[in-house]
Motif scaffolding. Structure first.
Motif, PDB file in Angstrom:
ATOM      1  N   ILE A 283     -59.631 -59.766  56.272  1.00 64.13           N
ATOM      2  CA  ILE A 283     -59.086 -58.563  55.658  1.00 64.13           C
ATOM      3  C   ILE A 283     -57.829 -58.890  54.845  1.00 64.13           C
ATOM      4  O   ILE A 283     -57.610 -58.345  53.760  1.00 64.13           O
ATOM      5  CB  ILE A 283     -58.788 -57.491  56.726  1.00 64.13           C
ATOM      6  CG1 ILE A 283     -60.089 -57.039  57.407  1.00 64.13           C
ATOM      7  CG2 ILE A 283     -58.074 -56.300  56.108  1.00 64.13           C
ATOM      8  CD1 ILE A 283     -61.117 -56.475  56.461  1.00 64.13           C
ATOM      9  N   ALA A 284     -57.011 -59.797  55.353  1.00 65.45           N
ATOM     10  CA  ALA A 284     -55.822 -60.215  54.609  1.00 65.45           C
ATOM     11  C   ALA A 284     -56.217 -60.856  53.277  1.00 65.45           C
ATOM     12  O   ALA A 284     -55.548 -60.655  52.252  1.00 65.45           O
ATOM     13  CB  ALA A 284     -54.998 -61.184  55.447  1.00 65.45           C
ATOM     14  N   PHE A 285     -57.288 -61.622  53.273  1.00 67.54           N
ATOM     15  CA  PHE A 285     -57.781 -62.221  52.025  1.00 67.54           C
ATOM     16  C   PHE A 285     -58.194 -61.147  51.032  1.00 67.54           C
ATOM     17  O   PHE A 285     -57.812 -61.185  49.851  1.00 67.54           O
ATOM     18  CB  PHE A 285     -58.962 -63.145  52.326  1.00 67.54           C
ATOM     19  CG  PHE A 285     -59.738 -63.554  51.104  1.00 67.54           C
ATOM     20  CD1 PHE A 285     -59.269 -64.555  50.271  1.00 67.54           C
ATOM     21  CD2 PHE A 285     -60.931 -62.922  50.777  1.00 67.54           C
ATOM     22  CE1 PHE A 285     -59.977 -64.926  49.136  1.00 67.54           C
ATOM     23  CE2 PHE A 285     -61.645 -63.287  49.645  1.00 67.54           C
ATOM     24  CZ  PHE A 285     -61.162 -64.287  48.823  1.00 67.54           C
ATOM     25  N   PHE A 286     -58.977 -60.169  51.491  1.00 68.62           N
ATOM     26  CA  PHE A 286     -59.419 -59.110  50.580  1.00 68.62           C
ATOM     27  C   PHE A 286     -58.239 -58.311  50.054  1.00 68.62           C
ATOM     28  O   PHE A 286     -58.208 -57.920  48.886  1.00 68.62           O
ATOM     29  CB  PHE A 286     -60.416 -58.190  51.289  1.00 68.62           C
ATOM     30  CG  PHE A 286     -61.745 -58.828  51.571  1.00 68.62           C
ATOM     31  CD1 PHE A 286     -62.535 -59.293  50.540  1.00 68.62           C
ATOM     32  CD2 PHE A 286     -62.202 -58.976  52.873  1.00 68.62           C
ATOM     33  CE1 PHE A 286     -63.755 -59.905  50.783  1.00 68.62           C
ATOM     34  CE2 PHE A 286     -63.424 -59.575  53.134  1.00 68.62           C
ATOM     35  CZ  PHE A 286     -64.205 -60.046  52.089  1.00 68.62           C
ATOM     36  N   TRP A 289     -56.523 -60.721  47.363  1.00 71.91           N
ATOM     37  CA  TRP A 289     -57.235 -61.221  46.201  1.00 71.91           C
ATOM     38  C   TRP A 289     -58.236 -60.243  45.578  1.00 71.91           C
ATOM     39  O   TRP A 289     -58.619 -60.415  44.424  1.00 71.91           O
ATOM     40  CB  TRP A 289     -57.972 -62.515  46.549  1.00 71.91           C
ATOM     41  CG  TRP A 289     -57.049 -63.636  46.913  1.00 71.91           C
ATOM     42  CD1 TRP A 289     -56.782 -64.124  48.149  1.00 71.91           C
ATOM     43  CD2 TRP A 289     -56.241 -64.391  46.006  1.00 71.91           C
ATOM     44  NE1 TRP A 289     -55.866 -65.144  48.084  1.00 71.91           N
ATOM     45  CE2 TRP A 289     -55.521 -65.337  46.773  1.00 71.91           C
ATOM     46  CE3 TRP A 289     -56.058 -64.376  44.631  1.00 71.91           C
ATOM     47  CZ2 TRP A 289     -54.641 -66.249  46.201  1.00 71.91           C
ATOM     48  CZ3 TRP A 289     -55.186 -65.288  44.054  1.00 71.91           C
ATOM     49  CH2 TRP A 289     -54.481 -66.215  44.836  1.00 71.91           C
ATOM     50  N   ILE A 290     -58.688 -59.240  46.333  1.00 74.28           N
ATOM     51  CA  ILE A 290     -59.725 -58.330  45.830  1.00 74.28           C
ATOM     52  C   ILE A 290     -59.167 -56.945  45.504  1.00 74.28           C
ATOM     53  O   ILE A 290     -59.345 -56.432  44.414  1.00 74.28           O
ATOM     54  CB  ILE A 290     -60.882 -58.203  46.835  1.00 74.28           C
ATOM     55  CG1 ILE A 290     -61.490 -59.579  47.139  1.00 74.28           C
ATOM     56  CG2 ILE A 290     -61.954 -57.247  46.305  1.00 74.28           C
ATOM     57  CD1 ILE A 290     -62.075 -60.288  45.929  1.00 74.28           C
ATOM     58  N   ASP A 291     -58.485 -56.332  46.448  1.00 75.86           N
ATOM     59  CA  ASP A 291     -57.933 -54.986  46.254  1.00 75.86           C
ATOM     60  C   ASP A 291     -56.740 -54.838  47.180  1.00 75.86           C
ATOM     61  O   ASP A 291     -56.896 -54.855  48.412  1.00 75.86           O
ATOM     62  CB  ASP A 291     -59.003 -53.930  46.565  1.00 75.86           C
ATOM     63  CG  ASP A 291     -58.552 -52.516  46.241  1.00 75.86           C
ATOM     64  OD1 ASP A 291     -57.345 -52.217  46.387  1.00 75.86           O
ATOM     65  OD2 ASP A 291     -59.399 -51.697  45.844  1.00 75.86           O
ATOM     66  N   ASP A 292     -55.553 -54.679  46.602  1.00 76.70           N
ATOM     67  CA  ASP A 292     -54.343 -54.665  47.428  1.00 76.70           C
ATOM     68  C   ASP A 292     -54.142 -53.364  48.207  1.00 76.70           C
ATOM     69  O   ASP A 292     -53.115 -53.186  48.866  1.00 76.70           O
ATOM     70  CB  ASP A 292     -53.099 -54.962  46.584  1.00 76.70           C
ATOM     71  CG  ASP A 292     -52.862 -53.927  45.487  1.00 76.70           C
ATOM     72  OD1 ASP A 292     -53.563 -52.904  45.456  1.00 76.70           O
ATOM     73  OD2 ASP A 292     -51.964 -54.155  44.650  1.00 76.70           O
ATOM     74  N   SER A 293     -55.139 -52.462  48.160  1.00 77.11           N
ATOM     75  CA  SER A 293     -55.065 -51.243  48.970  1.00 77.11           C
ATOM     76  C   SER A 293     -55.958 -51.300  50.203  1.00 77.11           C
ATOM     77  O   SER A 293     -56.019 -50.342  50.978  1.00 77.11           O
ATOM     78  CB  SER A 293     -55.446 -50.018  48.126  1.00 77.11           C
ATOM     79  OG  SER A 293     -56.829 -50.044  47.780  1.00 77.11           O
ATOM     80  N   VAL A 294     -56.669 -52.411  50.377  1.00 75.86           N
ATOM     81  CA  VAL A 294     -57.653 -52.499  51.460  1.00 75.86           C
ATOM     82  C   VAL A 294     -57.021 -52.263  52.827  1.00 75.86           C
ATOM     83  O   VAL A 294     -57.471 -51.411  53.604  1.00 75.86           O
ATOM     84  CB  VAL A 294     -58.374 -53.866  51.436  1.00 75.86           C
ATOM     85  CG1 VAL A 294     -59.123 -54.113  52.748  1.00 75.86           C
ATOM     86  CG2 VAL A 294     -59.364 -53.922  50.280  1.00 75.86           C
ATOM     87  N   LEU A 295     -55.983 -53.005  53.152  1.00 76.78           N
ATOM     88  CA  LEU A 295     -55.391 -52.917  54.480  1.00 76.78           C
ATOM     89  C   LEU A 295     -54.798 -51.527  54.727  1.00 76.78           C
ATOM     90  O   LEU A 295     -54.990 -50.932  55.798  1.00 76.78           O
ATOM     91  CB  LEU A 295     -54.316 -53.995  54.655  1.00 76.78           C
ATOM     92  CG  LEU A 295     -53.657 -54.062  56.041  1.00 76.78           C
ATOM     93  CD1 LEU A 295     -54.705 -54.286  57.121  1.00 76.78           C
ATOM     94  CD2 LEU A 295     -52.617 -55.171  56.072  1.00 76.78           C
ATOM     95  N   THR A 443     -64.072 -54.019  52.460  1.00 77.91           N
ATOM     96  CA  THR A 443     -63.622 -55.247  51.813  1.00 77.91           C
ATOM     97  C   THR A 443     -62.951 -55.019  50.463  1.00 77.91           C
ATOM     98  O   THR A 443     -62.289 -55.924  49.945  1.00 77.91           O
ATOM     99  CB  THR A 443     -64.807 -56.203  51.583  1.00 77.91           C
ATOM    100  OG1 THR A 443     -65.787 -55.541  50.758  1.00 77.91           O
ATOM    101  CG2 THR A 443     -65.443 -56.608  52.911  1.00 77.91           C
ATOM    102  N   GLY A 444     -63.140 -53.840  49.880  1.00 77.51           N
ATOM    103  CA  GLY A 444     -62.620 -53.592  48.551  1.00 77.51           C
ATOM    104  C   GLY A 444     -63.496 -54.137  47.442  1.00 77.51           C
ATOM    105  O   GLY A 444     -63.135 -54.047  46.260  1.00 77.51           O
ATOM    106  N   MET A 445     -64.651 -54.697  47.778  1.00 78.05           N
ATOM    107  CA  MET A 445     -65.569 -55.198  46.763  1.00 78.05           C
ATOM    108  C   MET A 445     -66.088 -54.026  45.941  1.00 78.05           C
ATOM    109  O   MET A 445     -66.437 -52.978  46.475  1.00 78.05           O
ATOM    110  CB  MET A 445     -66.719 -55.959  47.412  1.00 78.05           C
ATOM    111  CG  MET A 445     -66.280 -57.162  48.235  1.00 78.05           C
ATOM    112  SD  MET A 445     -65.582 -58.497  47.231  1.00 78.05           S
ATOM    113  CE  MET A 445     -67.075 -59.194  46.530  1.00 78.05           C
TER     114      MET A 445
END
Length: 463
Positions: A283-286, A289-295, A443-445
């Motif tokens: 989750i920290a990776f996503f 690198w993918i979407d900084d709102s995921v967490l 994941t924010g994908m």
């Protein structure tokens, strides 16, 4: 080979002990001192483990110095404390066995970043990347949490058929299953295809939902859930749609719409909580690198209650919004993705449960309210929009029969479904969650084609 998964090696502190791991090389760096550093990953965790390969190894010159990204090896050596930051342990190799080299001239995955579009073309290799490997671990965690959630609440796991003769959604977007020769099918006296000569003696299709069959079991066993593949022949090339996707569909007797909404909220919170506890590194990776709102979005799901509004209230909110919607929002119009995302992201900044839709835009099986709406519900979440769709089912025989007729469906195909209302009918409810959308949300994908192993979409059935 008595080996350990790398994720378990990370937790060990018995330095000096022997350890064996195996996996695929991510990088190799050679030192002027006559030894090499190898980053090895076996997919069990996001992080790779560092292997120190001394020049004294018997195959150092012949094998180790030929290792490139993608090569597969096994390493036996000594577990040592790592002096560097970011990793507590590493392995000092005593033996390295090479199982397969990867030619750097032809291996399509290298240190440079590969686009998600390109990765779809090499879907057989893309799980070796950080992104798709992390997606797979998140998907696994969500699936495990799903089974645990329903088992803890006494739902029985039900395997509904993938081949069916009835359209659960009434949309007609179904893949046909047949053994007839498409070039020269048998025909009846009127010139129509004679399906009595087909394998099942009638037209059959891949299922769009296990709901109708799940209702039959819920009306005998109280509560059940399905978790399996479903299929829709919808010619849609959007980032939200697939032709083959997995659905989770709980069905419970003596549940009204409020019970159904509470179950959906509890289920989402349970999955997200489990994910945050078990996939912290992914989750920290996503989030980075993918979407900084995921967490923040996932944390809000757990920490805050879902908002509940009616369809009418949603139309009022959207009508007053200055959001430049592409599609109009008037009573009787279905909510589009842009409307759903606005409600979850802008209007309430949390998941929203919308209830009581006009009957004309919902399926035939939903319970009719006195005001002409139906006891339906959709759960909307940020970024994705609709994640769950469900309803209280129509348990009244006469009302259901009229609804089947009003939707232009063949009542003869639903004889057994109507029997459930003839014999011991009871109120019951259920919903469906598209698993790919849940993984995308977690994941924010941005595209569901990147969260399933081998996506099936219009004009694409590769691999």
């Amino acid at each position: 080979m008595d080996r350990q998964l790398i994720k378990h090696v990370f937790g060990r502190t018995d330095f000096g002990s022997a350890v064996t791991v195996a996996g695929w090389v991510r990088t190799r760096r050679d030192s002027k001192g006559g030894f090499s550093f190898i980053d090895l990953n076996d997919g069990s965790s996001f992080s790779s483990i560092q292997v120190i390969a001394p020049g004294e190894l018997a195959n150092y010159q012949s094998d180790v110095l030929r290792l490139t990204i993608g090569s597969s090896i096994a390493v036996t050596g000594e577990l040592v404390e790592s002096p560097g930051e970011g990793q507590a342990v590493e392995i000092r190799a005593a033996e390295i066995t090479v199982y397969g080299f990867a030619d750097p001239e032809t291996y399509p995955l290298q240190k440079k970043r590969t686009s998600l579009e390109r990765l779809r073309e090499i879907a057989h290799l893309r799980p070796r990347t950080n992104t798709i490997g992390a997606v797979a671990r998140v998907r696994n965690a969500l699936a495990f949490a799903t089974h645990r959630f329903y088992q803890e609440r006494d739902f029985l796991y039900l395997h509904t058929p993938m081949i069916t003769t009835s359209d659960a959604e009434g949309s007609g977007e179904m893949f046909q299953v047949t053994t007839l020769d498409p070039a020269s099918p048998p025909r009846d006296l009127d010139g129509n295809v004679d399906y009595t000569q087909d394998f099942f003696g009638r037209q059959a299709f891949l299922t769009v939902s296990g709901q109708l069959e799940a209702e039959a079991y819920a009306l005998a066993l109280d509560r059940v859930y399905t978790f399996g593949p479903t299929f829709r022949a919808e010619n849609s090339n959007t980032r939200r749609h697939l032709a083959e996707f997995w659905m989770i569909e709980p069905e419970a007797a003596f549940f009204d719409l409020d019970d159904n909404a509470r179950l959906a909220e509890d289920y989402l919170k349970y999955m997200v909580r489990y994910l945050l506890e078990t996939c912290e590194e992914d989750i920290a990776f996503f989030d980075k690198w993918i979407d900084d709102s995921v967490l923040a979005t996932l944390t809000a799901v757990v920490d805050r209650p879902f908002e509940r509004i009616t369809y009418g209230e949603a139309i009022d909110i959207l009508g007053k919004a200055d959001a430049g919607f592409e599609f109009p929002t008037t009573w009787g119009s279905d909510l589009q993705s842009e409307h759903e995302v606005y409600l979850a992201e802008q209007a309430f900044d949390r998941p929203v449960i919308v209830t009581d839709y006009p009957s004309d835009i919902k399926a035939f099986y939903m319970r009719r309210n006195d005001d002409g709406t139906v006891a339906a519900m959709d759960v909307l979440v940020p970024r994705v929009g609709e994640l769950i769709g469900g309803s209280q089912r129509e348990e009244r025989l006469d009302v259901l029969a009229a609804s089947i007729d009003r939707h232009g469906l063949d009542a003869d195909l639903y004889w057994w479904y109507l029997d459930l209302r003839r014999f011991g009918t009871a109120p019951h409810s259920g919903f469906g969650l598209g698993f790919a959308r849940m993984v995308a949300f977690a994941t924010g994908m941005q595209n569901v084609r990147d969260v399933v192993p081998f996506p099936r979409t219009p004009r694409n059935a590769e691999f």
